[in-house]
Design a protein around this motif. Structure first.
Motif, PDB file in Angstrom:
ATOM      1  N   TYR A 148       3.716   1.758   6.830  1.00  5.93           N
ATOM      2  CA  TYR A 148       2.769   0.641   6.782  1.00  5.93           C
ATOM      3  C   TYR A 148       1.418   1.165   7.252  1.00  5.93           C
ATOM      4  CZ  TYR A 148       4.230   0.660  11.683  1.00  5.93           C
ATOM      5  OH  TYR A 148       4.532   1.052  12.959  1.00  5.93           O
ATOM      6  N   LEU A 149       0.383   0.354   7.019  1.00  2.55           N
ATOM      7  CA  LEU A 149      -0.943   0.645   7.552  1.00  2.55           C
ATOM      8  C   LEU A 149      -1.151  -0.302   8.729  1.00  2.55           C
ATOM      9  CD1 LEU A 149      -2.920   0.759   4.193  1.00  2.55           C
ATOM     10  CD2 LEU A 149      -1.973   2.686   5.484  1.00  2.55           C
ATOM     11  N   GLN A 150      -1.602   0.257   9.829  1.00  2.00           N
ATOM     12  CA  GLN A 150      -1.753  -0.588  11.018  1.00  2.00           C
ATOM     13  C   GLN A 150      -3.228  -0.781  11.359  1.00  2.00           C
ATOM     14  OE1 GLN A 150       0.977  -0.221  14.317  1.00  2.00           O
ATOM     15  NE2 GLN A 150      -0.725  -0.071  15.769  1.00  2.00           N
ATOM     16  N   VAL A 208       0.615  -3.770   7.742  1.00  2.00           N
ATOM     17  CA  VAL A 208       0.606  -4.299   6.379  1.00  2.00           C
ATOM     18  C   VAL A 208       1.033  -3.235   5.388  1.00  2.00           C
ATOM     19  CG1 VAL A 208      -1.343  -5.786   7.046  1.00  2.00           C
ATOM     20  CG2 VAL A 208      -1.792  -3.700   5.762  1.00  2.00           C
ATOM     21  N   ARG A 209       1.570  -3.703   4.286  1.00  2.00           N
ATOM     22  CA  ARG A 209       1.897  -2.829   3.151  1.00  2.00           C
ATOM     23  C   ARG A 209       1.227  -3.378   1.907  1.00  2.00           C
ATOM     24  NH1 ARG A 209       5.836   1.163   2.812  1.00  2.00           N
ATOM     25  NH2 ARG A 209       5.976   1.004   0.545  1.00  2.00           N
ATOM     26  N   ILE A 210       0.651  -2.464   1.144  1.00  4.34           N
ATOM     27  CA  ILE A 210       0.040  -2.864  -0.124  1.00  4.34           C
ATOM     28  C   ILE A 210       1.155  -3.276  -1.087  1.00  4.34           C
ATOM     29  CG2 ILE A 210      -1.246  -1.993  -2.127  1.00  4.34           C
ATOM     30  CD1 ILE A 210      -2.752  -0.183  -0.072  1.00  4.34           C
ATOM     31  N   ASP A 211       0.962  -4.411  -1.767  1.00  3.05           N
ATOM     32  CA  ASP A 211       2.027  -4.978  -2.594  1.00  3.05           C
ATOM     33  C   ASP A 211       2.418  -4.084  -3.770  1.00  3.05           C
ATOM     34  OD1 ASP A 211       1.997  -7.057  -0.869  1.00  3.05           O
ATOM     35  OD2 ASP A 211       1.330  -8.588  -2.306  1.00  3.05           O
ATOM     36  N   ASP A 212       1.422  -3.462  -4.381  1.00  2.00           N
ATOM     37  CA  ASP A 212       1.707  -2.603  -5.528  1.00  2.00           C
ATOM     38  C   ASP A 212       2.387  -1.328  -5.027  1.00  2.00           C
ATOM     39  OD1 ASP A 212       1.692  -0.819  -7.593  1.00  2.00           O
ATOM     40  OD2 ASP A 212      -0.431  -1.084  -8.114  1.00  2.00           O
ATOM     41  N   PRO A 213       3.684  -1.139  -5.348  1.00  3.46           N
ATOM     42  CA  PRO A 213       4.426  -0.005  -4.763  1.00  3.46           C
ATOM     43  C   PRO A 213       3.807   1.343  -5.134  1.00  3.46           C
ATOM     44  CG  PRO A 213       5.875  -1.474  -6.023  1.00  3.46           C
ATOM     45  CD  PRO A 213       4.480  -1.934  -6.276  1.00  3.46           C
ATOM     46  N   VAL A 215      -3.068 -10.420   2.737  1.00  2.00           N
ATOM     47  CA  VAL A 215      -4.430 -10.004   3.095  1.00  2.00           C
ATOM     48  C   VAL A 215      -4.956  -9.095   1.987  1.00  2.00           C
ATOM     49  CG1 VAL A 215      -4.146 -10.127   5.613  1.00  2.00           C
ATOM     50  CG2 VAL A 215      -3.544  -8.017   4.395  1.00  2.00           C
ATOM     51  N   GLY A 216      -6.266  -8.846   2.024  1.00  2.00           N
ATOM     52  CA  GLY A 216      -6.853  -7.882   1.115  1.00  2.00           C
ATOM     53  C   GLY A 216      -7.187  -6.617   1.887  1.00  2.00           C
ATOM     54  N   VAL A 217      -6.970  -5.474   1.266  1.00  2.00           N
ATOM     55  CA  VAL A 217      -7.282  -4.199   1.920  1.00  2.00           C
ATOM     56  C   VAL A 217      -8.129  -3.343   0.975  1.00  2.00           C
ATOM     57  CG1 VAL A 217      -6.344  -2.068   2.895  1.00  2.00           C
ATOM     58  CG2 VAL A 217      -5.113  -4.217   3.220  1.00  2.00           C
ATOM     59  N   ARG A 218      -9.304  -2.951   1.442  1.00  2.00           N
ATOM     60  CA  ARG A 218     -10.080  -1.939   0.712  1.00  2.00           C
ATOM     61  C   ARG A 218     -10.108  -0.720   1.608  1.00  2.00           C
ATOM     62  NH1 ARG A 218     -15.556  -2.769  -0.540  1.00  2.00           N
ATOM     63  NH2 ARG A 218     -15.865  -4.405   0.992  1.00  2.00           N
ATOM     64  N   ASP A 230      -6.967  -4.319  -2.600  1.00  2.00           N
ATOM     65  CA  ASP A 230      -5.541  -4.378  -2.896  1.00  2.00           C
ATOM     66  C   ASP A 230      -4.965  -5.547  -2.124  1.00  2.00           C
ATOM     67  OD1 ASP A 230      -5.016  -2.017  -4.504  1.00  2.00           O
ATOM     68  OD2 ASP A 230      -5.698  -0.895  -2.752  1.00  2.00           O
ATOM     69  N   VAL A 231      -4.101  -6.292  -2.772  1.00  2.00           N
ATOM     70  CA  VAL A 231      -3.420  -7.368  -2.047  1.00  2.00           C
ATOM     71  C   VAL A 231      -2.271  -6.732  -1.262  1.00  2.00           C
ATOM     72  CG1 VAL A 231      -2.076  -9.479  -2.274  1.00  2.00           C
ATOM     73  CG2 VAL A 231      -4.056  -9.089  -3.757  1.00  2.00           C
TER      74      VAL A 231
END
Lengths: 295, 364, 494
Positions: free
Chosen positions: A89-91, A47-52, A113-116, A28-29
Motif C-alpha cells: 500500500y501507499l501510506q 491506500v491502494r490504487i484501484d487499477d491493479p 480517494v484520488g492519488v496523483r 488515480d482512484v
C-alpha cells in the motif's frame, strides 16, 4: 496524445484522453485500506490504487510526494511515507490543519480517494550508500524520514551507522508508535526519543531536539544528516549540526509550500527560481542557502 | 519557411476573416460597455481594430475550466459503499483569435514554455493552443503605457502568432499586409483567396514597423535590463524598497488578470448538489497578489503582506522566469497592468529602480 | 425528490426554530392541507437569516423564498427578529435592482401555536409564486447593454464646477504642504497624491520625508479615495489628505472603530469636482480606427471650469462634461472633518442625494432588461476584486467570504451567477455603510457599472431609515439598530 487532438477544420469538439500518463491532473482512484490514528492531530491512511496494473507498475523513490484528494473537497500534498520496498500500500500521514486535511481525517476503510503520485524529487539514497546517516525528525516531520529510514533498513547492508533522533512536544504527539517500538529494539540503529515536556514516567530524553542532538554529538565523518520538522526546529538543528562540523552539503531537509498542480505550472510554490513541487521537496542546506529568504 | 504575404484591402477584411475562420470560432475585439473584450464574432461582422482592454489569453486558458467530473456510484451489492468514476473529456473547438496585438500573441509563447515544454505537458492548454490560430495586428501607435520594446517584444513582433497583419495606407485606400508566420498560418491565409502583397506594400509594412518602433524609442528609450535578474535578487531582502514600491498597491488581481503572460491558476473542487455524489475539479485563474495564493492550512504565509507578494510578481517576470527561460522576460510590455491598475502602480518604475545600481542601499 | 415539472415550484423556507418551525409542525399535526412546494430549512432565529441566504437561493434557481420568525416582541432572543425585519426589508427593496421580482421573497411572523396561520401563509405565498411561475434565470436573460457610454453627455451638474485660478490653487496647496511637513515627524506617513505615469493620471503618494511633500498635487485629477489605506495602518499614526467626499469615508471608518481617532490626522481641502478619467480618455480618443485606446496628453492644466490638455492635438474639455458622476450633485465639497482644512471653505455645494444618471438608467429598465443588463455586464468580470480592495469600507480584505472555502459562498466558476453574487455580497455588506465614493466602479479594470447597485442600496437605506453613511461619527448605522415600531416598514400582509 498530442497528435490525436489536432482538430480538423469543421470538427467542433475534440476529446482528451484519460489516464495519468496523458493527463497529469487526473488522479488515480484509490481505496483506503486502513487508517491509524497516530496522535490526536495526525492520522495515517494506507491506500491502494484501484487499477491493479497501475498499482503493480507504481514506482517511486523515498521522499517523493503525492497529491491526495477527496473528491468534492480538494487536494493536498503529502509525502509517501511508506518505503518503495514495501508496496502493499501507499501510506500518507496527515496532520489536521485545514479543509482538506479535516475531511481526510474523516475517511474510513473502503472510502475512495484520488492519488496523483509520485511527484517531486527524492532523497539521494543511492549517493548515501556506505555513509553514516543521522535522522532528525520533529513532529509530523517524521513522515518523510520514515520512508527513507525504512528503505535503508530494508537495504541495511548498504548503509553505515544509522542514528535516529525523533522529537515531539509531548509523548502523545509522537506518531508511528509501532515503528518507533521496533526501532528502539533494533541493535543495528541508535534511536533516541525526546519530548519538550516530559511526564514523570517518560523513559526517554526530555528537551529540545537541537540540545539533545548536541548531546548525542554524531560524527560528521562520512555522514549525512536528514532533517525534517517545523521551520524553527530546522533552523536550530542546522545550527547544532554546524557546531558538530557538518558541511552544508551534508545536510538534507524537505520544504513545504501550498501547492496546487504539483507539476511546476500553477506558479505558487516557488522560492525564487525553484519550484518546491518539482525542484523539491528535498534540498540540501547548501541549496537552501542559495535561495532567496522566503520561507 | 518561404515568405508568404498577402494583401487585404480594408473593405475586404470582414470577408477575408470569414474565409480564414472557416470551421473555427473566431474571436475578435468587441466593445462591451466601456471595455473592449474578445468575443466570438458573427460571420460578416466588421471587426473592431482597437486594442482590447483584456488580452485574449482566456480563449486558450479559460478563466475557469473543468479538469474532470467525478461521479460517485453506489455499489449495488453493498449500498454502504460507493465507487468513483472520473470523466475528463473536454470539448475543444477549433478557434481563431483576430485582433490581438504582438504583446498578446507573445503571451502564448510565454505560456508555451511552461505549459508545453516544462517538466510536464498541460494537455488542456496544449489542446486549445493547437486548435487555435492567432492572427495578430501590428501596432501603429505607441500608447503612453506601452513598453514592449523594453522586453524583447515589439510593435511587430510575430512570436506566438500564426499570421501578422500590418495596416498600410490610410482611410478607404488602406489595407493590411498579412504575413504568414507559421505553416498553419500559411494554410489559413490561403483559404482567403487573397492577392499577393507586392513589393511596394511589403515596403510600406516595413516602414510602419519602423515608424512605430521609432515612436516607442522616442517615448521611452529602452533601458538596459540585462542586470535586472541579478539586481532583483539583490533587492530581495530590501524591505524598505518593497514597502515603497507597494505602498499604494491595493493587492487586487487586476494586474495579473489583465496580463497576457500571467499564467498562474488555482484548483478547487465543487459539488453539484448537497449529497456529494457528483462534482467537478476546476482549474481557474489565480493571482499572486492574493493572500490566499500562498497561505498554508496552518495559517503560515510565506508571502504575508502585499510587499512580499508584489516582490514575487516583479521578481517572477523579470528575474526568475528569465533565469529559467534563456533570458526571456515574462512581461511583454503591454502596459495593461499600469492602465488597469486602480492606483496606477507602474511596473516600469519598479523594474528600473530595482535595476539601478545599489549604491544608495548598501544594506541590500 | 425530483421537482414535478410545471406543477411544483422550488420554494425555500427559512423558519425560526422557536416559533415558525413549531407553527409548521402544529399545522402538520393538525393535518391542514398545504402546498408541497416548500422546502424548509430550520434556523435558530430569523435574525440568523443572512440576506445572502435568500439571494443565493434566488440566484441558484429558487422560485420563491419565505422567511418566517417569531412575532415582533416575541423573539426567543428578544431582538433577533427586529434586526431581521430591517435586513429583510432592505433586501426586499434591493432585489428589483437585479431584475428579481420582490414578490418572490417574503418574510413574516408565525408563532408555534398558529398552525392555521402557517397554513394560510404558505398557501398564500406559494400561490403568489405560482402566479409568477418559474423564476427566470439571470444567466439565461437576453444580454442588454443600453447604458449610454461615458463619452455621451452627462446631465448638467447641479452645482457650479469651477476650480480656483491657478495662483490661488497653488497658494492653498503650499499651505497644505507646510502643515503636512510640520506634522510629518509625528506620523508614520501622510498619504496624498502625485502625478502618475502620465499627465492625466494622478497616483497615491506616501510621504515619509519632507522632500516627498514637494510632490504633493491638488486638483481635479486626484480621483482616488485615500481613506481606503487607513485601516492597514492599525496602531500607527498616519495622515491622510481628503476631498470632501473622502472625508465621509473617514467618518464612517471612525464610526465603525476601524481606525483610531488618535492615530489618524486628516488634512482636508475643498474640492470643486474630480474628473472621470474614462470620460476624458473617451473625449480625447481619435474618432475612427483608433489603433490604441490609450491616448495620453503631454500636460493637463486646470482652467476654472475646464481642463486644457496639451499634446499632439490640444483639447479643452469642460469639467462639467468629464466630471465624475458623484460630483454633479455633491453636497460635501468641503471635508466634514479635518485637523486642517485648506482651500475655498465656501466652495459651492450641490443638493446631495439625487437620482444619479446610472441609477436612473437602471430604474428605467424592465426587470427582464435588468437581468439582461447584469448578465451582459458581469460576463466580462475578471474576478480581480479591485472593486472590493479599492472600497474604503471593505476591511475584511484577505479574509473576504468571496474567496473563502468555509463558508463557501462562491465557487471559482467563471460564470455570471458567481460574479454577480459577489457584487450582491458587496452591496449588502455596504448597506448603511457606503459613502458612495464610487471607488468600486472607478477601480474596475473592465468598467463594469457596479456603483449602480450601491446607489440603489443607498436610496433604499435613505428611504427606509432616513440615513446616510459617513455624515456623523456618532450615528448608529441602521442595520445595527432597530425600532420596535418601524416608521417606514409596513407588514406585508401574509
Amino acid at each position: 496524445m498530442p497528435d490525436a487532438i489536432t482538430p480538423q477544420a469543421g470538427v467542433h469538439a475534440t476529446t482528451l484522453g484519460t489516464g495519468f500518463t496523458d493527463n497529469p491532473y487526473l488522479p488515480d482512484v484509490a481505496t483506503v485500506l486502513e487508517t491509524v490514528q497516530e496522535t490526536p492531530a495526525i492520522k495515517t491512511l494506507r491506500v491502494r490504487i484501484d487499477d491493479p496494473a497501475r498499482m503493480e507498475s507504481f514506482r517511486f523513490n523515498p521522499g517523493q510526494v503525492g497529491q491526495l484528494s477527496l473528491f468534492g473537497v480538494g487536494e493536498s500534498t503529502f509525502v509517501i511515507n511508506s518505503p518503495p520496498t514495501r508496496m502493499d500500500y501507499l501510506q500518507f500521514s496527515i496532520m489536521r490543519a485545514g479543509e482538506v486535511t479535516a475531511a481526510l481525517h474523516g475517511l474510513k476503510p473502503g472510502d475512495k480517494v484520488g492519488v496523483r503520485a509520485p511527484l517531486g524529487n527524492w532523497f539521494p539514497y543511492e549517493d548515501m550508500r556506505g555513509k553514516d546517516i543521522v535522522f532528525v525528525g520533529g513532529g509530523i516531520g517524521m513522515a518523510p524520514l520514515r520512508t527513507l529510514l525504512l528503505y535503508m533498513l530494508d537495504n541495511r547492508a548498504d548503509y553505515g551507522n544509522i542514528t535516529l533522533l525523533y522529537g515531539a512536544r509531548t509523548p502523545t504527539d509522537m506518531a508511528f508508535r509501532d515503528d518507533v517500538q521496533e526501532w528502539l529494539g533494533r541493535s543495528d540503529m541508535q534511536t533516541t526519543l525526546t519530548v519538550d515536556q516530559a511526564p514523570e514516567d517518560w523513559p526517554h530524553r526530555a528537551g529540545l531536539i537541537p540540545h539533545v542532538l548536541l548531546d548525542l554529538a554524531p560524527s560528521n565523518a562520512n555522514s549525512v544528516a536528514v532533517l525534517c520538522g517545523p521551520p524553527i526546529m530546522i533552523k536550530f538543528t542546522v545550527e547544532a549540526l554546524k557546531k558538530l562540523h557538518f558541511a552544508d552539503e551534508q545536510i538534507y531537509t524537505t520544504l513545504e509550500r501550498r501547492m496546487k498542480c504539483g507539476i511546476g505550472i500553477c506558479g505558487r510554490c516557488n522560492i525564487g527560481t525553484k519550484y518546491v513541487c518539482v525542484d523539491g521537496p528535498v534540498f540540501t542546506y547548501a541549496e537552501l542557502k542559495d535561495l532567496p529568504n522566503e520561507l | 519557411m518561404m515568405s508568404f504575404a498577402r494583401y487585404i484591402a480594408r473593405g475586404e477584411l470582414a470577408r477575408a476573416l470569414d474565409d480564414m475562420a472557416r470551421g473555427r470560432v473566431a474571436y475578435a475585439p468587441r466593445r462591451e460597455g466601456d471595455a473592449v473584450v474578445f468575443r466570438p464574432r458573427a460571420e460578416g461582422e466588421e471587426p473592431l481594430l482597437a486594442r482590447a482592454t483584456v488580452p485574449p489569453k482566456g480563449v486558450i486558458f479559460p478563466q475557469s475550466e473543468r479538469l474532470f467530473a467525478f461521479i460517485r456510484e453506489k455499489d449495488p451489492n453493498d449500498p454502504g459503499r460507493t465507487t468513483v468514476r472520473l470523466d475528463s473529456t473536454v470539448d475543444i473547438e477549433p478557434a481563431l483569435i483576430f485582433g490581438g496585438r504582438p504583446c498578446d500573441a507573445r503571451g502564448f509563447h510565454i505560456f508555451d514554455r511552461v505549459y508545453l515544454n516544462g517538466p510536464y505537458r498541460d494537455p488542456y492548454y496544449a489542446a486549445r493552443r493547437e486548435a487555435t490560430v492567432v492572427v495578430t495586428l501590428a501596432c501603429t501607435k505607441a500608447g503612453s503605457t506601452c513598453f514592449c520594446h523594453w522586453t524583447g517584444c515589439g510593435p511587430a513582433d510575430a512570436t506566438g502568432s500564426d499570421i501578422l497583419l500590418t495596416p498600410v495606407g490610410g482611410g478607404d485606400e488602406g489595407g493590411f499586409v498579412a504575413m504568414a508566420v507559421t505553416e498553419r498560418g500559411c494554410a489559413v491565409l490561403e483559404q482567403a483567396n487573397l492577392p499577393e502583397a507586392d513589393a511596394a506594400r511589403m515596403d510600406a509594412a516595413q516602414a510602419v514597423h519602423a515608424a512605430t518602433q521609432a515612436a516607442l524609442d522616442a517615448q521611452s528609450p529602452a533601458p538596459d535590463l540585462s542586470a535586472t535578474p541579478a539586481r532583483l535578487l539583490e533587492r530581495f531582502s530590501d524591505a524598505d524598497f518593497w514597502r515603497d514600491m507597494s505602498d499604494k498597491c491595493l493587492s487586487c488581481g487586476a494586474c495579473t488578470y489583465l496580463c497576457p503572460t500571467c499564467y498562474c491558476f488555482n484548483i478547487t473542487d465543487e459539488n453539484d448538489g448537497g449529497d456529494g455524489m457528483r462534482g467537478r475539479r476546476l482549474r481557474s485563474w489565480d493571482n499572486c497578489m492574493s493572500s490566499l495564493f500562498t497561505r498554508e492550512a496552518s495559517g503560515h504565509n510565506p508571502r504575508m503582506g502585499k510587499a512580499l507578494r508584489l516582490r514575487n510578481r516583479v521578481g517572477h517576470k523579470f528575474s526568475y522566469y528569465p533565469q529559467l527561460h534563456e533570458g526571456v522576460v515574462s512581461c511583454n510590455g503591454c502596459g495593461r497592468c499600469i492602465t488597469g491598475c486602480p492606483v496606477s502602480v507602474d511596473i516600469r518604475e519598479m523594474v528600473v529602480r530595482a535595476t539601478q545600481a545599489n549604491e544608495e542601499t548598501p544594506n541590500a | 425528490m425530483p421537482v414535478l415539472k410545471g406543477k411544483e415550484l422550488r420554494v425555500v423556507g427559512f423558519l425560526c426554530n422557536w416559533c415558525s418551525y413549531g407553527g409548521a409542525d402544529t399545522a402538520g399535526v393538525g393535518r391542514f392541507s398545504q402546498p408541497t412546494d416548500l422546502r424548509i430549512i430550520r434556523v435558530p432565529c430569523s435574525g440568523r437569516v443572512d440576506p445572502m441566504f435568500v439571494v443565493k437561493a434566488l440566484l441558484g434557481g429558487a422560485d420563491g423564498v419565505l422567511v418566517s420568525g417569531c412575532h415582533p416582541r416575541d423573539c426567543h432572543y428578544s431582538q433577533g427578529n427586529f434586526y431581521a425585519r430591517r435586513r429583510l426589508e432592505t433586501l426586499k427593496t434591493f432585489l428589483p435592482a437585479l431584475g428579481i421580482d420582490p414578490d418572490r421573497f417574503q418574510y413574516t411572523w408565525v408563532s408555534a401555536s398558529e398552525g392555521q396561520r402557517w397554513k394560510n401563509v404558505v398557501s398564500t405565498f406559494v400561490e403568489k409564486v405560482h402566479q409568477l411561475g418559474h423564476a427566470p434565470r439571470i444567466e439565461e436573460a437576453a444580454p442588454y447593454l443600453p447604458l449610454a457610454e461615458k463619452g455621451d453627455t452627462l446631465p448638467a451638474p447641479l452645482r457650479p464646477l469651477a476650480w480656483p485660478a491657478a495662483g490661488t490653487l497653488t497658494a492653498s496647496l503650499e499651505q497644505l504642504r507646510e502643515k503636512i511637513r510640520a506634522a510629518l515627524p509625528e506620523l508614520d506617513c501622510v498619504i496624498g497624491w502625485q502625478q502618475g505615469f502620465d499627465a492625466l493620471h494622478a497616483t497615491p503618494l506616501f510621504m515619509r520625508k519632507p522632500e516627498d511633500v514637494d510632490k504633493l498635487t491638488w486638483g481635479p485629477l486626484n480621483v482616488h479615495n485615500l481613506a481606503t489605506y487607513l485601516p492597514q495602518f492599525k496602531n500607527r499614526k498616519v495622515g491622510v489628505v481628503v476631498k470632501g467626499c473622502d472625508s465621509r469615508s473617514v467618518i464612517e471608518l471612525l464610526q465603525e472603530k476601524l481606525v483610531e481617532p488618535d492615530n489618524v490626522r486628516v488634512f482636508g481641502m475643498a474640492c470643486e469636482g474630480v474628473v472621470d478619467v474614462e470620460r476624458v480618455r473617451k473625449a480625447m480618443e481619435p474618432a475612427e480606427g483608433a489603433a490604441c485606446t490609450d491616448v495620453a496628453p503631454a500636460a493637463v492644466a486646470v482652467e476654472g471650469d475646464g481642463l486644457a490638455f496639451e499634446g499632439d492635438t490640444p483639447v479643452r474639455l469642460k469639467l462639467a462634461d468629464v466630471v465624475a458622476e458623484k460630483c454633479r450633485t455633491c453636497d460635501t465639497p468641503v471635508p466634514l472633518l479635518g485637523d486642517v482644512v485648506e482651500g475655498n471653505a465656501s466652495a459651492p455645494a450641490g443638493p446631495g442625494p439625487d437620482a444619479p444618471p446610472s441609477l436612473e438608467a437602471l430604474d428605467a429598465m424592465t426587470p427582464e432588461q435588468r437581468r439582461g443588463f447584469w448578465r451582459a455586464q458581469m460576463d466580462r468580470c475578471l474576478r480581480c476584486y479591485a472593486c472590493r480592495n479599492a472600497c474604503p469600507m471593505c476591511v475584511c480584505r484577505d479574509h473576504c467570504i468571496a474567496e473563502s472555502r468555509d463558508p463557501h459562498w462562491t465557487t471559482q466558476e467563471g460564470n455570471v451567477r458567481e460574479k454577480l453574487q459577489f457584487q450582491v455580497i458587496h452591496a449588502l455588506h455596504l448597506a448603511g455603510r457606503c459613502t458612495e465614493c464610487g471607488e468600486c466602479q472607478r477601480a474596475c479594470p473592465v468598467n463594469i457599472p457596479v456603483l449602480a447597485l450601491k446607489q440603489w442600496m443607498n436610496r433604499s437605506v435613505l428611504t427606509l431609515f432616513d440615513y446616510r453613511a459617513g455624515v456623523d461619527v456618532n450615528a448608529v448605522p441602521p442595520l445595527l439598530a432597530f425600532a420596535v415600531e418601524e416608521k417606514n416598514i409596513k407588514e406585508h400582509g401574509l
